[in-house]
Structure formats: C-alpha cells, structure tokens
Design an enzyme around this catalytic site. Structure first.
Site: not given
Lengths: 308, 143
Positions: A55-56, A84, A105
C-alpha cells in the site's frame, strides 16, 4: 558545498506551518490535478522497500506518476543488494547517484537515521519497524481536516494497539500541536499507550482519558482511529492470538456514535472493522488512502522545491 | 593503608564509592603497562566514602565516559609531583560506543559496524536516547 538535503524521518521534522502548507497544496492538487501532472517531469523517485508494504509503496509510486515523474526501486530485501549483505549506508550512497528523491521502508528502527546521514538527495521515511511513519500521519491529518474542517476542537478516539501502534503515537504528536483537542485512548491493558507517550499528553496539559471500552467511548468521539493488532510486532504468537480480536467495530457499535463521526484506519485491516461498516457514510478509511496519495504528492513537490 | 602519591600521571578523585572498578574497566586501564592504584572506600569529608584511581602515566582519558560513569569525579593532572591542572566533569551530550543499544528492533542489531551513539535527554535523571531507535537508557544500565 551542497546544502544538506532535507530528510523527513518523523512527523516532527515538519513544522506546523509546513504541514499546513502541504495540506493546502494537497487540496489544490485535488481541485486542479492537471496543474501538477507534469511538475516532476524528468525527475526520478526511488522506492527502497526492505519489507513488504504494497500500500505505502504503491501510494508513493502512484503519487510520483501522477506528477509526471518516474520511479525505480525494489520491494523486499531479498530482491535488493541487502540480501548480499550491503549496508543501508552503501545502498543510499549508491542510490543518491541515480535519483532525485528517495523513499525507504525498513523493518529496523532507526534505519532512516542512517540513510539521512548518507543521502545527497531529499529522503522520506516510509516506515521503520514500530518507530515512525510520517506520511501515514500526513494522510491522517488531511483526512481529519477534510472531514472536520479543522484540526482543532476535536475529540479523537484512538483504539486498538496503542502500545506498538506507531501511527497512533505519530498522530498524537501531530495533533498535540493544534489546540483544544481531547484524546480518548481505548485499548486492552496489555496494549496500553507507553508511558513516554502519555507524558507528552500530560505535559501538553490536554484533556485525555484511558479506557478499555470502545462502547463507552464511542458516543463522545468526533474521530475514531482504529488500528490493527500487528502480528509482526509480537515475539510471542500466543499473545498475538489472544489480543487480535479484542475490538471489532460493527454497525451495532456504531449506533451510539455521532452521525458525523469519521472512522479512520491506517490499513490494512484484518477483521477489526467489519466489512458491513464499509457502507456507512462515516467510514473514511478508503478515502484516507486518497488523502495519503495527495499528501505524498505534496511532500514530493515540497522536497524537490517544485511546490511554488 | 598508605598509597604513595604519583610523580607524573592522573589522579581521579571523588569517585562515588564502589565505582572505581567501573572506571578501571571503561577506561581500559588493564591495557596499561604503567602502575595503576585503585583505592576503594577512602574516608571523605565531603562524601563520607569515596574511591580514588591513580594512574602513573599521562594518558589521554575519555572524559565523556568518565563523566557518564560519575559526573562528580575530579581529574587531577600531576607533573613532577605537583598538580598542574584540575578538571571537573559533567554528563556528556553524546556518548559514542559506551552504551550499547539493546533494542532487538534497532538497526544497530543487524549493522554491527555502526557506532552506538546516545544523546542526553534528561540531565537530572541521567537519561540517554539511542540516536537511531530512540530507546531510552538509564545510567545504571552501564555495567
């Protein structure tokens, strides 16, 4: 030397005047979308999502596309160089060379602080664990202002997980800067608002009450802000299962609510708002996502200096 | 008990009784080749009881760490048997790599090369806040 680019990590990184300006800009975007459709032409936004948040991420991407800009990024740490072992600092240093503005995020609290120390372009925190999520709060305040006409003189009910719910803490921080608001904190004992957040209410000298009963609180409210009990914030499955269904908003519970009360929710919901409530005019949680997109558009414009 | 004065070095005086070992540990005094004396529970007119640490080497000590352990400590610099300088301490604004953030959700839990940085939030209560995740740490957590 280049001036340090602006990083928005916490809602308090924006002044009240800036938030008011962003809301005015969002209102103008709603009225005149065509005026803004090419504002970010040839500008690129990176969406760096180390944990899933469809959503964000889509809201930011949709916001940038609506401004005529371009997007690139990754969704999920497994598809990024983090898999990695690359550090946040290195990823941000590299991405600074590719884009004009970044959104991140990250599941770990404080990752945006590290990012802000290394970015050379404007940076927006799109959520760091249970810590901050400033653009959700921007969506919340715009929804409140549009549904109530003001951000003052409101009785705000916050319901559900007030302990881990970062959106609740940020919303309180934002609303405390506007006068004459009352706060009703509705949660089970185990998910009560933390002491440090309560101290802010006490220091501000505002009226507030804590209760475990949604039914008792609901008639007093102008805004009901529902939250989900989030599985990912618990270390213990047992605690999660015991608390997740504690408040479920149904049409029956809404009978005693004011006719013009607005129901907000940061989404996604699991079952804390019954789908039967969706048809109620007071349900504003889907409208809130539109407000979120428009505030993200306003914030991108502002941080790129394209808001004039 | 008699412990001689030192010719050249540092005397850490007015250490709260019981904290000399903490000073020894956090200043890494065990790594020194020179003589170090830890004196516990000396009688003190001002404090009742106090600890003293004498170091017979003019080393560059971390006053921030010392200030955090006990802001009441006085640092006396000795040259040729005479005190040439005296510093009083206070709680430092920033502590780097002294306290560890124990929040399992903090970015520092997965990126070990980041410095552990804490900023002061309350001088009277000696509270510090993790620069990354805002977790509050109290002074007694340093041990």
């Amino acid at each position: 030397m280049q001036p340090t680019p602006r990083s928005i990590i916490n809602i308090l990184d924006l002044t009240v005047e800036e938030i008011d300006h962003l809301m005015d800009l969002a209102d103008d975007i709603e009225k005149n979308p065509e005026k803004y459709q090419d504002k970010c032409a040839h500008k690129q936004l990176a969406t760096l999502f180390y944990e899933p948040s469809t959503r964000t991420r889509l809201s930011f991407e949709s916001a940038m596309l609506a401004l005529g800009g371009q997007i690139l990024g990754f969704a999920g740490a497994s598809s990024s160089s983090a898999a990695k072992g690359e550090s946040v600092a290195d990823t941000i240093s590299v991405m600074s060379n590719y884009v004009d503005i970044m959104v991140m995020r990250h599941p770990k609290e404080g990752a945006p602080v590290v990012a802000s120390m290394h970015t050379t372009v404007p940076f927006i925190n799109a959520g760091d664990g249970g810590h901050f999520h400033p653009t959700q709060t921007l969506a919340d305040v715009l929804t409140i202002r549009r549904t109530r006409g003001s951000l003052s003189g409101i009785t705000l009910g916050l319901c559900g997980d007030l302990k881990f719910g970062r959106t609740v803490h940020s919303l309180i921080d934002a609303m405390l800067r506007y006068p004459d608001n009352k706060y009703i904190l509705i949660s089970p004992e185990e998910l009560k608002i933390p002491e440090y957040e309560l101290d802010k209410l006490k220091e501000a000298g505002v009226e507030f009450e804590e209760t475990t009963s949604l039914e008792e609180a609901i008639p007093k409210l102008d805004i009901l802000y529902m939250t989900r009990v989030q599985k990912e914030r618990f270390f213990n499955e047992e605690d999660y299962l015991r608390l997740k269904d504690i408040y479920i908003l149904t049409p029956e519970k809404l009978r005693n609510a004011k006719p013009d009360m607005a129901i907000l929710h940061p989404l996604p919901r699991v079952n804390e708002i019954s789908v039967a409530v969706d048809k109620d005019e007071r349900a504003k949680y889907f409208y809130q996502t539109l407000c979120g997109k428009q505030m993200r558009m306003a914030l991108i414009l502002f941080l790129l200096g394209l808001d004039k | 008990m008699t412990v001689d004065g030192i010719e050249n070095g540092i005397v850490l005086d007015h250490i709260e009784a019981g904290k000399a070992m903490m000073v020894y540990k956090y200043l890494n005094l065990d790594k020194l080749d020179s003589q170090v004396a830890l004196i516990q529970n000396c009688s003190s007119r001002k404090m009742g009881k106090k600890d003293i640490v004498k170091i017979s080497e003019d080393l560059d000590i971390d006053l921030d760490v010392l200030g955090y352990i006990d802001p009441g400590i006085t640092v006396n610099y000795i040259k040729n048997g005479i005190r040439v300088d005296k510093k009083t301490l206070q709680l430092p604004e920033t502590l780097t790599n002294v306290l560890k953030c124990k929040n399992p959700r903090c970015i520092i839990s997965i990126e070990q090369e980041l410095p552990h940085v804490f900023k002061i939030v309350d001088r009277t209560k000696a509270l510090y806040r993790c620069m990354y995740c805002d977790t509050i740490v109290r002074s007694e957590e340093l041990n």
